[in-house]
Write a protein that holds these residues in place. Structure first.
Motif, PDB file in Angstrom:
ATOM      1  N   VAL A   7       0.849  -1.190   0.000  1.00 63.27           N
ATOM      2  CA  VAL A   7       0.000   0.000   0.000  1.00 63.27           C
ATOM      3  C   VAL A   7       0.890   1.249   0.000  1.00 63.27           C
ATOM      4  N   ASP A   8       0.474   2.245  -0.776  1.00 59.51           N
ATOM      5  CA  ASP A   8       1.160   3.544  -0.842  1.00 59.51           C
ATOM      6  C   ASP A   8       2.660   3.425  -1.142  1.00 59.51           C
ATOM      7  N   GLN A   9       3.018   2.558  -2.063  1.00 64.23           N
ATOM      8  CA  GLN A   9       4.428   2.419  -2.414  1.00 64.23           C
ATOM      9  C   GLN A   9       4.661   2.913  -3.831  1.00 64.23           C
ATOM     10  N   VAL A  10       5.886   3.359  -4.082  1.00 60.95           N
ATOM     11  CA  VAL A  10       6.274   3.831  -5.406  1.00 60.95           C
ATOM     12  C   VAL A  10       7.298   2.849  -5.967  1.00 60.95           C
ATOM     13  N   PHE A  11       7.043   2.397  -7.196  1.00 56.82           N
ATOM     14  CA  PHE A  11       7.943   1.485  -7.888  1.00 56.82           C
ATOM     15  C   PHE A  11       8.425   2.214  -9.140  1.00 56.82           C
ATOM     16  N   GLU A  12       9.749   2.371  -9.287  1.00 58.04           N
ATOM     17  CA  GLU A  12      10.277   3.146 -10.396  1.00 58.04           C
ATOM     18  C   GLU A  12      11.307   2.377 -11.208  1.00 58.04           C
ATOM     19  N   ASN A  13      11.186   2.515 -12.541  1.00 60.95           N
ATOM     20  CA  ASN A  13      12.186   2.025 -13.497  1.00 60.95           C
ATOM     21  C   ASN A  13      12.564   0.555 -13.294  1.00 60.95           C
ATOM     22  N   ILE A  14      11.558  -0.291 -13.126  1.00 60.84           N
ATOM     23  CA  ILE A  14      11.805  -1.723 -12.938  1.00 60.84           C
ATOM     24  C   ILE A  14      11.350  -2.462 -14.200  1.00 60.84           C
ATOM     25  N   ILE A  15      12.183  -3.367 -14.675  1.00 61.89           N
ATOM     26  CA  ILE A  15      11.832  -4.223 -15.808  1.00 61.89           C
ATOM     27  C   ILE A  15      11.404  -5.553 -15.204  1.00 61.89           C
ATOM     28  N   LEU A  21       7.499  -9.175 -10.573  1.00 66.59           N
ATOM     29  CA  LEU A  21       6.621  -8.491  -9.630  1.00 66.59           C
ATOM     30  C   LEU A  21       6.049  -9.528  -8.680  1.00 66.59           C
ATOM     31  N   GLN A  22       6.110  -9.240  -7.403  1.00 66.42           N
ATOM     32  CA  GLN A  22       5.633 -10.190  -6.399  1.00 66.42           C
ATOM     33  C   GLN A  22       4.115 -10.334  -6.489  1.00 66.42           C
ATOM     34  N   LEU A  23       3.647 -11.581  -6.494  1.00 68.04           N
ATOM     35  CA  LEU A  23       2.222 -11.862  -6.526  1.00 68.04           C
ATOM     36  C   LEU A  23       1.572 -11.238  -5.298  1.00 68.04           C
ATOM     37  N   GLY A  24       0.488 -10.488  -5.524  1.00 64.50           N
ATOM     38  CA  GLY A  24      -0.177  -9.885  -4.385  1.00 64.50           C
ATOM     39  C   GLY A  24      -1.171  -8.830  -4.763  1.00 64.50           C
ATOM     40  N   GLU A  25      -1.498  -8.021  -3.769  1.00 63.72           N
ATOM     41  CA  GLU A  25      -2.454  -6.941  -3.917  1.00 63.72           C
ATOM     42  C   GLU A  25      -1.720  -5.616  -3.740  1.00 63.72           C
ATOM     43  N   TYR A  26      -1.957  -4.708  -4.686  1.00 63.65           N
ATOM     44  CA  TYR A  26      -1.312  -3.400  -4.685  1.00 63.65           C
ATOM     45  C   TYR A  26      -2.390  -2.338  -4.583  1.00 63.65           C
ATOM     46  N   GLU A  27      -2.333  -1.540  -3.527  1.00 63.72           N
ATOM     47  CA  GLU A  27      -3.357  -0.523  -3.303  1.00 63.72           C
ATOM     48  C   GLU A  27      -2.698   0.845  -3.165  1.00 63.72           C
ATOM     49  N   GLN A  28      -3.203   1.801  -3.930  1.00 61.45           N
ATOM     50  CA  GLN A  28      -2.716   3.182  -3.933  1.00 61.45           C
ATOM     51  C   GLN A  28      -1.212   3.245  -4.199  1.00 61.45           C
ATOM     52  N   CYS A  29      -0.734   2.373  -5.062  1.00 60.17           N
ATOM     53  CA  CYS A  29       0.678   2.350  -5.435  1.00 60.17           C
ATOM     54  C   CYS A  29       0.876   3.088  -6.751  1.00 60.17           C
ATOM     55  N   SER A  30       2.094   3.540  -6.962  1.00 63.00           N
ATOM     56  CA  SER A  30       2.450   4.233  -8.191  1.00 63.00           C
ATOM     57  C   SER A  30       3.599   3.486  -8.859  1.00 63.00           C
ATOM     58  N   PHE A  31       3.434   3.247 -10.161  1.00 59.18           N
ATOM     59  CA  PHE A  31       4.460   2.593 -10.957  1.00 59.18           C
ATOM     60  C   PHE A  31       4.888   3.590 -12.025  1.00 59.18           C
ATOM     61  N   GLU A  32       6.174   3.936 -12.053  1.00 55.94           N
ATOM     62  CA  GLU A  32       6.662   4.946 -12.984  1.00 55.94           C
ATOM     63  C   GLU A  32       7.848   4.401 -13.772  1.00 55.94           C
ATOM     64  N   GLY A  33       7.728   4.446 -15.104  1.00 49.22           N
ATOM     65  CA  GLY A  33       8.812   4.007 -15.966  1.00 49.22           C
ATOM     66  C   GLY A  33       9.087   2.516 -15.898  1.00 49.22           C
ATOM     67  N   CYS A  34       8.094   1.726 -15.558  1.00 48.16           N
ATOM     68  CA  CYS A  34       8.272   0.277 -15.410  1.00 48.16           C
ATOM     69  C   CYS A  34       7.846  -0.459 -16.678  1.00 48.16           C
ATOM     70  N   ILE A  39       4.830 -10.145 -19.847  1.00 46.56           N
ATOM     71  CA  ILE A  39       4.827 -10.939 -18.613  1.00 46.56           C
ATOM     72  C   ILE A  39       3.399 -11.229 -18.185  1.00 46.56           C
ATOM     73  N   SER A  40       3.244 -12.153 -17.262  1.00 46.14           N
ATOM     74  CA  SER A  40       1.923 -12.486 -16.734  1.00 46.14           C
ATOM     75  C   SER A  40       1.676 -11.748 -15.423  1.00 46.14           C
ATOM     76  N   LEU A  41       0.564 -11.039 -15.394  1.00 43.65           N
ATOM     77  CA  LEU A  41       0.104 -10.401 -14.157  1.00 43.65           C
ATOM     78  C   LEU A  41      -1.169 -11.107 -13.689  1.00 43.65           C
ATOM     79  N   SER A  42      -1.296 -12.354 -14.104  1.00 44.20           N
ATOM     80  CA  SER A  42      -2.485 -13.141 -13.830  1.00 44.20           C
ATOM     81  C   SER A  42      -2.799 -13.196 -12.333  1.00 44.20           C
TER      82      SER A  42
END
Length: 161
Positions: A7-15, A21-34, A39-42
């Protein structure tokens, strides 16, 4: 295997093809330049997240939950939103490339797409009631049995309905 909660995390410039990406639930997160390309986000869950300058080309979204998601300046080429979890599905796109995407059967009431490339995108059986498309390119897009009641396409172009 248990899933993680972020929750409330920023992920930047990750390939993510190199660093999964760790399997899970992401809430109010920001992904920038990723990059999520190919890939599977299933079965992942994203709620109230934003994706800025991200690449989702050909990503697998099977059973993925997208709830109130903001895509800005993202590449979403060939993405099949039709296989996402339909429960509370809601996305907003601004300056995105959605060529060859599929929204087949989605409920997209009151959706907002701004300055998007929607060329050859499948909108078959989509409900776009009261949606707004501002300066979007629909060249080759497929509209079959699409509900566009009170939708605004007035500033968009290259569509045939």
């Amino acid at each position: 295997m248990s899933s993680a909660y972020f929750v409330d995390q920023v992920f930047e410039n990750i390939i993510y093809s190199e660093t999964p990406l760790q399997l899970g639930e992401y809430e109010q997160c920001s992904f920038e330049g990723c990059s999520f390309a190919n890939i599977s986000l299933s079965s992942m869950q994203f709620t109230d997240c934003s994706f800025i300058n991200c690449d989702f080309s050909m990503a697998n979204l099977d059973k993925t939950s997208l709830r109130n998601i903001q895509f800005k300046y993202c590449k979403l080429v060939g993405v099949h939103f039709d296989v996402c979890n339909p429960f509370l599905f809601e996305i907003h796109c601004d300056h995105c490339n959605l060529q060859l995407a599929s929204f087949y059967g989605r409920n997209m009431k009151q959706a907002a797409f701004t300055h998007c490339i929607l060329q050859e995108t499948d909108f078959t059986n989509v409900d776009f009631t009261k949606s707004i498309f501002t300066e979007c390119d629909f060249s080759g897009a497929v509209f079959d049995n699409t509900n566009m009641e009170q939708a605004d396409f007035s500033s968009s172009y290259n569509y045939t309905i």
